[in-house]
Scaffold this active site. Structure first.
Site, mmCIF file in Angstrom:
data_model
loop_
_atom_site.group_PDB
_atom_site.id
_atom_site.type_symbol
_atom_site.label_atom_id
_atom_site.label_comp_id
_atom_site.label_asym_id
_atom_site.label_seq_id
_atom_site.Cartn_x
_atom_site.Cartn_y
_atom_site.Cartn_z
ATOM 1 N N CYS A 1 -61.818 0.547 -43.414
ATOM 2 C CA CYS A 1 -62.870 1.720 -43.211
ATOM 3 C C CYS A 1 -63.976 2.065 -44.177
ATOM 4 O O CYS A 1 -64.745 2.569 -43.727
ATOM 5 C CB CYS A 1 -61.859 3.076 -43.217
ATOM 6 S SG CYS A 1 -60.489 3.100 -41.955
ATOM 7 N N HIS B 1 -66.318 8.881 -43.822
ATOM 8 C CA HIS B 1 -65.426 8.391 -42.954
ATOM 9 C C HIS B 1 -64.759 9.153 -42.138
ATOM 10 O O HIS B 1 -64.095 10.256 -42.751
ATOM 11 C CB HIS B 1 -64.487 7.268 -43.653
ATOM 12 C CG HIS B 1 -63.377 6.775 -42.696
ATOM 13 N ND1 HIS B 1 -63.838 6.217 -41.283
ATOM 14 C CD2 HIS B 1 -62.178 6.694 -42.806
ATOM 15 C CE1 HIS B 1 -62.490 5.875 -40.938
ATOM 16 N NE2 HIS B 1 -61.555 6.163 -41.543
ATOM 17 N N ASN C 1 -60.603 8.224 -35.020
ATOM 18 C CA ASN C 1 -60.836 7.120 -36.390
ATOM 19 C C ASN C 1 -61.103 5.950 -35.944
ATOM 20 O O ASN C 1 -60.257 5.352 -35.432
ATOM 21 C CB ASN C 1 -59.566 7.099 -37.219
ATOM 22 C CG ASN C 1 -59.854 6.301 -38.603
ATOM 23 O OD1 ASN C 1 -60.645 5.560 -38.757
ATOM 24 N ND2 ASN C 1 -58.906 6.561 -39.167
HETATM 25 N N1 ACO Z 1 -47.146 14.391 -32.905
HETATM 26 C C1 ACO Z 1 -45.942 15.490 -33.161
HETATM 27 N N2 ACO Z 1 -45.119 15.330 -34.294
HETATM 28 C C2 ACO Z 1 -45.665 14.482 -35.207
HETATM 29 C C3 ACO Z 1 -46.764 13.694 -34.949
HETATM 30 C C4 ACO Z 1 -47.329 13.787 -33.683
HETATM 31 N N3 ACO Z 1 -48.550 12.876 -33.192
HETATM 32 N N4 ACO Z 1 -46.893 12.527 -35.825
HETATM 33 C C5 ACO Z 1 -45.767 12.826 -36.640
HETATM 34 N N5 ACO Z 1 -45.292 14.034 -36.478
HETATM 35 C C6 ACO Z 1 -44.077 14.596 -37.012
HETATM 36 C C7 ACO Z 1 -43.249 13.802 -37.832
HETATM 37 O O1 ACO Z 1 -42.479 13.053 -37.266
HETATM 38 C C8 ACO Z 1 -42.621 14.652 -38.727
HETATM 39 O O2 ACO Z 1 -41.545 15.008 -38.075
HETATM 40 P P1 ACO Z 1 -40.137 15.476 -38.978
HETATM 41 O O3 ACO Z 1 -40.519 16.402 -40.022
HETATM 42 O O4 ACO Z 1 -39.100 15.792 -37.993
HETATM 43 O O5 ACO Z 1 -39.514 14.238 -39.499
HETATM 44 C C9 ACO Z 1 -43.640 16.016 -38.731
HETATM 45 O O6 ACO Z 1 -44.559 15.810 -37.752
HETATM 46 C C10 ACO Z 1 -44.506 16.143 -40.293
HETATM 47 O O7 ACO Z 1 -44.851 14.634 -40.459
HETATM 48 P P2 ACO Z 1 -45.861 14.418 -41.743
HETATM 49 O O8 ACO Z 1 -46.148 12.959 -41.747
HETATM 50 O O9 ACO Z 1 -45.201 15.134 -42.930
HETATM 51 O O10 ACO Z 1 -47.038 15.169 -41.092
HETATM 52 P P3 ACO Z 1 -48.382 15.243 -41.939
HETATM 53 O O11 ACO Z 1 -48.506 16.961 -42.052
HETATM 54 O O12 ACO Z 1 -48.422 14.567 -43.168
HETATM 55 O O13 ACO Z 1 -49.506 14.803 -40.943
HETATM 56 C C11 ACO Z 1 -50.975 12.869 -40.717
HETATM 57 C C12 ACO Z 1 -49.481 13.586 -40.435
HETATM 58 C C13 ACO Z 1 -51.782 13.596 -39.766
HETATM 59 C C14 ACO Z 1 -50.965 11.260 -40.394
HETATM 60 C C15 ACO Z 1 -51.252 13.100 -42.259
HETATM 61 O O14 ACO Z 1 -50.596 12.406 -43.054
HETATM 62 C C16 ACO Z 1 -52.485 12.434 -42.562
HETATM 63 O O15 ACO Z 1 -53.661 13.015 -42.014
HETATM 64 N N6 ACO Z 1 -52.690 11.523 -43.135
HETATM 65 C C17 ACO Z 1 -53.940 10.693 -43.482
HETATM 66 C C18 ACO Z 1 -53.719 9.394 -42.707
HETATM 67 C C19 ACO Z 1 -55.026 9.141 -41.936
HETATM 68 O O16 ACO Z 1 -55.822 9.720 -41.607
HETATM 69 N N7 ACO Z 1 -55.061 7.803 -41.876
HETATM 70 C C20 ACO Z 1 -56.060 7.199 -40.937
HETATM 71 C C21 ACO Z 1 -56.191 5.883 -41.322
HETATM 72 S S1 ACO Z 1 -56.543 5.926 -42.816
HETATM 73 C C22 ACO Z 1 -58.219 5.663 -42.861
HETATM 74 O O17 ACO Z 1 -58.871 5.573 -41.915
HETATM 75 C C23 ACO Z 1 -58.698 5.576 -44.050
#
Ligand code: ACO
Length: 334
Positions: free
Chosen positions: A112, A261, A291
């Site tokens: 990215c 980004h 993204n």
């Molecule tokens: N819909 C509903 N529930 C979901 C989803 C979804 N799409 N995805 C995950 N969950 C659930 C999980 O299974 C988990 O359930 P559980 O508690 O029963 O196990 C719960 O939601 C919480 O999961 P977390 O991973 O703790 O959720 P979090 O609040 O961290 O959000 C997210 C997840 C949005 C991916 C976050 O970690 C994040 O933004 N991370 C950054 C990653 C990113 O932006 N990556 C992009 C690529 S990297 C880049 O471009 C550089």
């Protein structure tokens, strides 16, 4: 100070719009969950258009906007993590599409952060006498490496391409790169990866088969530790912008825009608070595109330029962060 002038930009966004509601029909998720956790409402996905095609379409627009033809381009740098071939490079394919016969061509993979790396390279290349116009194309079909049964990743990504022509300005022109900061943290590679092909040939002995470095099985899907990436992204974004501001010897108020980004609005908002930026300065467009990896920053840049919101002489900061792990920031005068 390195002289560089952005003379043309162009985007290609696939027509297919996939809303959060549509995502909730294929995985257990909801519009509310995706919007509040990521700020993404919809994304564009390729209907089969290859990565090179999207890049070539964006490139044509950028070159025409610059008032140039393919023959004027000296160098093509493509940033992508989703090429159509191991070889030839996507840059070579785009060269043949746009008839840029005299250009040298190569692809880079900084995930990215690719566009920021490429812009830094372009500014350095433009210091040499024999290069006048460089085409950067950031083109990504992330949908190729996304597992649409994994709700924690499939809701995040979109496909798209963007291109920028960078030219050597005249001595009187104030357009320039004021500073760049690039970095990588390879030890964090396991937090975000997608596997390529294994070594397989008829002479291999079973005991020589290496276990995958990151423990990945046989698929090529994006594998992500969301929380680790989240923490890294906020730190990388705010630290690298603050660092590049110091290096450029400007204050944050002098920046017309900060284009991060477009991964996730929570990451962007948290980083903006950390660097004490005015929310008006921060560009946040992931709601419509998701993204798009290395294409996300130049897609925003093209929108700002085409809508007239960015004017000549204004200072802009860009900041990328992503798999690798990689990060980078740049400040330039448009
Ligand atoms: N819909 C509903 N529930 C979901 C989803 C979804 N799409 N995805 C995950 N969950 C659930 C999980 O299974 C988990 O359930 P559980 O508690 O029963 O196990 C719960 O939601 C919480 O999961 P977390 O991973 O703790 O959720 P979090 O609040 O961290 O959000 C997210 C997840 C949005 C991916 C976050 O970690 C994040 O933004 N991370 C950054 C990653 C990113 O932006 N990556 C992009 C690529 S990297 C880049 O471009 C550089």
């Amino acid at each position: 100070m390195r002289k560089i002038r952005i003379t043309g930009t162009g985007n290609y966004l696939p027509e297919l719009v996939v809303t959060n509601q549509m995502m909730s029909e294929i995985v257990e998720t909801s519009d509310e969950w995706i919007l509040t956790r990521t700020g993404i409402a919809e994304r564009r996905l390729s209907s089969g258009e290859p990565t090179w095609y999207m890049g070539a379409q964006a490139a044509r627009l950028a070159i025409s906007e610059a008032g140039l033809s393919g023959e004027d381009i000296d160098l093509i740098i493509v940033t992508t993590i989703t090429p159509d071939y191991y070889t030839p490079s996507t840059a070579c394919i785009i060269q043949s599409e746009i008839n840029a016969g005299k250009a040298a061509c190569f692809d880079i993979n900084a995930a990215c952060t690719g566009f920021v790396y490429a812009l830094d390279m372009a500014a350095r290349y433009l210091m040499s006498d024999d290069i006048r116009h460089i085409l950067i194309v950031s083109t990504e079909n992330i949908s190729k490496i996304v597992d649409y049964s994994d709700r924690s990743t499939c809701v995040l990504f979109g496909d798209g391409a963007s291109a920028v022509v960078c030219s050597r300005p005249s001595d009187q022109d104030e357009s320039a790169m004021l500073a760049t900061v690039l970095g990588s943290e390879g030890q964090g590679g396991q937090y975000l990866y997608s596997k390529a092909l294994d070594v397989k040939h008829p002479f291999i002995k079973k005991e020589q088969v290496w276990p995958d470095r990151f423990g990945q099985q046989d698929d090529h899907y994006v594998n992500m530790d969301g929380q680790e990436v989240y923490k890294f992204a906020i730190r990388a974004l705010s630290d690298s912008v603050l660092k590049v501001i110091r290096k450029a010897n400007v204050s944050i108020d002098e920046l017309r825009y900060i284009i991060p980004h477009q991964a996730n609005s929570r990451i962007v908002n948290a980083a903006a608070r950390r660097m004490k930026a005015d929310p008006q300065q921060i560009i946040s467009r992931m709601s419509d595109f998701g993204n798009t990896s290395s294409a996300s920053i130049p897609i925003c840049l093209d929108e700002l330029i085409r809508s007239g919101r960015l004017r000549r002489g204004e200072k802009v900061a860009l900041c990328g962060f992503g798999a690798g792990l990689t990060y980078g920031a740049a400040i330039f005068i448009y």
